[in-house]
Design a protein around this motif. Sequence first.
Motif: not given
Lengths: 119, 108
Positions: A103-107, A35, B37, A109-110, B50, B92, B90, B33, B35, A99, B47
């Motif tokens: 079922n998870q968010g963005l875990s 993403h 942050y 990141w750059g 979630f 998602y 968020q 869904l 989340a 992610a 994160l």
Amino acid sequence: QVQLVQSGAEVKKPGASVKVSCKASGYTFTDYYMHWVRQAPGQGLEWMGWINPNSGGTNYVQKFQGWVTMTRDTSISTAYMELNRLRSDDTAVYYCAFAVAGNQGLSYWGQGTLVTVSS
Amino acid sequence: EIVLTQSPGTLSLSPGDRATLSCRASQSFRTSLLAWYQQKPGQAPRLLIFGASSRATGIPDRFSGSGSGTDFTLTISRLEPEDFAVYYCQLYGNSPWTFGQGTKVEIK
């Protein structure tokens, strides 16, 4: 360990294009959609879309359609985000993220890439 | 497109206080869904929560999430000095992965 390392800061003139890279390591690059999220100075987070590194398929927010291109090079585990016809309000930090499960968010990141658009 | 509205915009609290952050969706979504942050200045978001209520790996248990339908809450039971930051919710799973506008938790 999992890492997303992005390319360095860019300064561009209005109307130019910018291409930001995001090199993945520590996991199988093709396993998770990548993403892109941007954040203008002092502002909130704006989700731009994703690329499926396995197929190359993309999904862009309507606002960015025809304006952003997300690509990948699986041989070097790198995703790219190219933004065309830059304007001053495209000045932002651009992040790649993924992610680990649907079922998870963005875990992960750059570190972010600052793109400054200025004449 | 679902819009997420976070409130309050800024929360001024002291270490040890309880923080309650709200995230309201413009329409109900069937899946949870959602989340949360945390973002500190100069850093990428992290994160926390979630699936509306599941803590991400390594997140202290003073952070908890709840809610369903259109109303979601992030609670920090006792604020530690490192918790003063901006928090985003968020949506998602389905496009677009909308963010709320953020709540800043600042030291009173």
